[in-house]
Design a protein around this motif. Structure first.
Motif, PDB file in Angstrom:
ATOM      1  N   UNK A  37       0.829  -1.205   0.000  1.00  0.00           N
ATOM      2  CA  UNK A  37       0.000   0.000   0.000  1.00  0.00           C
ATOM      3  C   UNK A  37       0.864   1.257   0.000  1.00  0.00           C
ATOM      4  N   UNK A  38       1.933   1.242   0.785  1.00  0.00           N
ATOM      5  CA  UNK A  38       2.841   2.382   0.838  1.00  0.00           C
ATOM      6  C   UNK A  38       3.484   2.626  -0.525  1.00  0.00           C
ATOM      7  N   UNK A  39       3.979   1.576  -1.144  1.00  0.00           N
ATOM      8  CA  UNK A  39       4.620   1.649  -2.453  1.00  0.00           C
ATOM      9  C   UNK A  39       3.624   2.201  -3.482  1.00  0.00           C
ATOM     10  N   UNK A  40       2.366   1.737  -3.410  1.00  0.00           N
ATOM     11  CA  UNK A  40       1.332   2.192  -4.333  1.00  0.00           C
ATOM     12  C   UNK A  40       1.006   3.662  -4.101  1.00  0.00           C
ATOM     13  N   UNK A  41       0.969   4.079  -2.847  1.00  0.00           N
ATOM     14  CA  UNK A  41       0.729   5.490  -2.544  1.00  0.00           C
ATOM     15  C   UNK A  41       1.826   6.370  -3.131  1.00  0.00           C
ATOM     16  N   UNK A  42       3.074   5.918  -3.089  1.00  0.00           N
ATOM     17  CA  UNK A  42       4.166   6.668  -3.697  1.00  0.00           C
ATOM     18  C   UNK A  42       3.983   6.759  -5.214  1.00  0.00           C
ATOM     19  N   UNK A  43       3.516   5.669  -5.837  1.00  0.00           N
ATOM     20  CA  UNK A  43       3.294   5.682  -7.281  1.00  0.00           C
ATOM     21  C   UNK A  43       2.202   6.681  -7.659  1.00  0.00           C
ATOM     22  N   UNK A  44       1.161   6.786  -6.846  1.00  0.00           N
ATOM     23  CA  UNK A  44       0.067   7.718  -7.129  1.00  0.00           C
ATOM     24  C   UNK A  44       0.547   9.166  -7.132  1.00  0.00           C
ATOM     25  N   UNK A  45       1.542   9.482  -6.305  1.00  0.00           N
ATOM     26  CA  UNK A  45       2.045  10.862  -6.226  1.00  0.00           C
ATOM     27  C   UNK A  45       3.443  10.945  -6.827  1.00  0.00           C
ATOM     28  N   UNK A  57       9.211   6.489  -7.609  1.00  0.00           N
ATOM     29  CA  UNK A  57       9.461   5.062  -7.830  1.00  0.00           C
ATOM     30  C   UNK A  57      10.349   4.991  -9.059  1.00  0.00           C
ATOM     31  N   UNK A  58      11.508   4.368  -8.941  1.00  0.00           N
ATOM     32  CA  UNK A  58      12.557   4.562  -9.937  1.00  0.00           C
ATOM     33  C   UNK A  58      12.261   3.923 -11.286  1.00  0.00           C
ATOM     34  N   UNK A  59      11.633   2.767 -11.312  1.00  0.00           N
ATOM     35  CA  UNK A  59      11.347   2.117 -12.592  1.00  0.00           C
ATOM     36  C   UNK A  59       9.919   2.443 -13.020  1.00  0.00           C
ATOM     37  N   UNK A  60       9.763   2.994 -14.218  1.00  0.00           N
ATOM     38  CA  UNK A  60       8.432   3.392 -14.677  1.00  0.00           C
ATOM     39  C   UNK A  60       7.499   2.196 -14.811  1.00  0.00           C
ATOM     40  N   UNK A  61       8.036   1.033 -15.193  1.00  0.00           N
ATOM     41  CA  UNK A  61       7.192  -0.154 -15.300  1.00  0.00           C
ATOM     42  C   UNK A  61       6.612  -0.575 -13.971  1.00  0.00           C
ATOM     43  N   UNK A  62       7.377  -0.400 -12.894  1.00  0.00           N
ATOM     44  CA  UNK A  62       6.874  -0.708 -11.554  1.00  0.00           C
ATOM     45  C   UNK A  62       5.781   0.288 -11.168  1.00  0.00           C
ATOM     46  N   UNK A  63       5.974   1.570 -11.509  1.00  0.00           N
ATOM     47  CA  UNK A  63       4.917   2.566 -11.273  1.00  0.00           C
ATOM     48  C   UNK A  63       3.614   2.093 -11.907  1.00  0.00           C
ATOM     49  N   UNK A  64       3.694   1.688 -13.165  1.00  0.00           N
ATOM     50  CA  UNK A  64       2.480   1.325 -13.908  1.00  0.00           C
ATOM     51  C   UNK A  64       1.872   0.030 -13.387  1.00  0.00           C
ATOM     52  N   UNK A  65       2.700  -0.906 -12.929  1.00  0.00           N
ATOM     53  CA  UNK A  65       2.159  -2.139 -12.348  1.00  0.00           C
ATOM     54  C   UNK A  65       1.432  -1.837 -11.041  1.00  0.00           C
ATOM     55  N   UNK A  66       2.011  -0.981 -10.218  1.00  0.00           N
ATOM     56  CA  UNK A  66       1.372  -0.624  -8.952  1.00  0.00           C
ATOM     57  C   UNK A  66       0.023   0.056  -9.168  1.00  0.00           C
TER      58      UNK A  66
END
Length: 387
Positions: free
Chosen positions: A195-203, A259-268
């Motif tokens: 959830x924390x990782x996903x919250x970082x991706x949202x912002x 989040x350093x990798x854009x693909x991880x951002x999009x997966x989250x």
């Protein structure tokens, strides 16, 4: 297989330094690169996540004495922190025997832990190299959208379809949360950290607001700091610090977080197609983070990255202080219109930037105003690599 630029850096370092520490997140391609180097010279490879290989090093000096003259590759070396003192003795002993360079290649996935261990024991004997995910110059400029969408982890980028790529990234996240992070010691519930990782991706690319994150997760601000330190340490999140050298200016003091990798951002965020990405609110932050990582991977060793923002509205997405002292001001926009804001000009003047660039989604290098050029990402990368 893509020829990784890090391959050249590692080979060059091994020609002049006794030990090289290659850092990078899991699955970024460190082992593949190391085995490629191993095939070119006498070498031995041990994976310290395997019980059998750790057993070989129960008495490390007995084994390593027999490998003198070979390149010894130790994968996931942070699994045996007590090994570093033995490595120091081995390096010094081999130097006396005439083997001065190219003795050890150490691979690790946890930067600060590994750096502290090796820095104390191997000071003056080791060079550190960080291996980024696949870069635009490695896969070709025609693959820009695919690299942005899928990210640079090789198995994700080279998957047979966007869905297969997404499936790989979801498995990657699950493995990190359920196996890799607990193996390092922190006892954090996987669901909470996700959830924390996903919250970082949202912002993505926003200022760190620890209080808001803490409220959203129902934890303390101190706990948020611990979670963030962990993901930064694993090279999965970047904490971009604010420029702080302008006396008399009211500067923003909170770091920006990516989040350093854009693909991880999009997966989250469950973004599986380029069409879905272009219509998503995170598109600007995702593009900014993607470009920042690409530019930093191309920048000379020793480059210091910052951002700049004042309460009066001056803002620079990226400030690069290069080893020679030059300061670059960089604006990043997901647009085909090469225009920069007044806040960019003010910020560039404040920091006395020697170069002023706009990285945009167009195809041409064009002047925007006196001293300011707009160019595609590939060309910005080329400028930095040429330094």
């Amino acid at each position: 297989m893509y020829k990784r630029q890090t391959h050249h850096f590692v080979q060059s370092a091994l020609e002049s330094q006794a030990a090289v520490v290659l850092l990078g997140p899991r699955q970024v391609g460190k082992t593949t690169l190391a085995l490629d180097i191993a095939s070119e010279q006498p070498s031995v490879y041990l994976d310290l996540e395997r019980d059998a290989d750790r057993q070989i090093l129960t008495e490390p000096d007995l084994y390593l004495d027999e490998q003198a003259g070979k390149l010894v590759i130790l994968d996931e070396v942070q699994q045996m922190p007590g090994l570093f003192k033995s490595l120091r003795g081995q390096i010094d002993q081999r130097r006396r025997a005439g083997f001065r360079a190219g003795q050890f290649l150490l691979l690790g996935s946890a930067s600060n832990v590994l750096l502290q261990q090796s820095a104390e024991s191997l000071a003056g004997r080791v060079r550190y190299i960080e291996m980024p995910p696949l870069q635009l110059t490695e896969v070709g400029a025609d693959q820009l959208n695919a690299l942005w969408l899928r990210g640079g982890f090789p198995d994700s980028f080279m998957a047979s379809s966007d869905q297969a790529s997404m499936d790989w990234r979801l498995d990657f996240l699950r493995t990190y949360l359920e196996r890799d992070i607990p193996a390092l010691g922190p006892r954090i519930p996987a669901a909470t950290l996700r959830r924390f990782w996903t919250m970082l991706a949202h912002v993505q690319g926003g200022l760190l607001n620890a209080a808001a994150l803490a409220e959203g997760l129902g934890v303390s601000g101190q706990t948020i700091g611990r979670y963030l330190d962990l993901l930064v340490d694993l090279m999965l999140v970047r904490r971009l610090q604010p420029w702080h050298e302008n006396v008399g200016k009211r500067l923003v003091k909170s770091p920006k977080v990516y989040v350093r990798d854009s693909g991880v951002v999009h997966a989250l965020l469950s973004i599986g197609t380029i069409e879905g990405l272009l219509g998503h609110p995170v598109v600007g932050g995702s593009w900014e983070g993607f470009c920042i990582e690409a530019l930093l991977a191309a920048a000379p060793t020793g480059t210091e990255p910052f951002f700049y923002r004042t309460s009066a509205g001056a803002e620079l997405d990226l400030v690069l202080r290069l080893p020679g002292g030059d300061i670059w001001a960089v604006e990043i926009k997901r647009t085909t219109a090469p225009k920069v804001s007044r806040g960019f000009y003010v910020g560039a003047e404040d920091i006395k930037a020697s170069w002023k660039l706009l990285i945009y989604a167009g195809e041409h290098d064009v002047p925007v105003a006196e001293g300011v050029r707009a160019m595609p990402l590939e060309q910005g990368i080329g400028l930095l690599r040429a330094l």
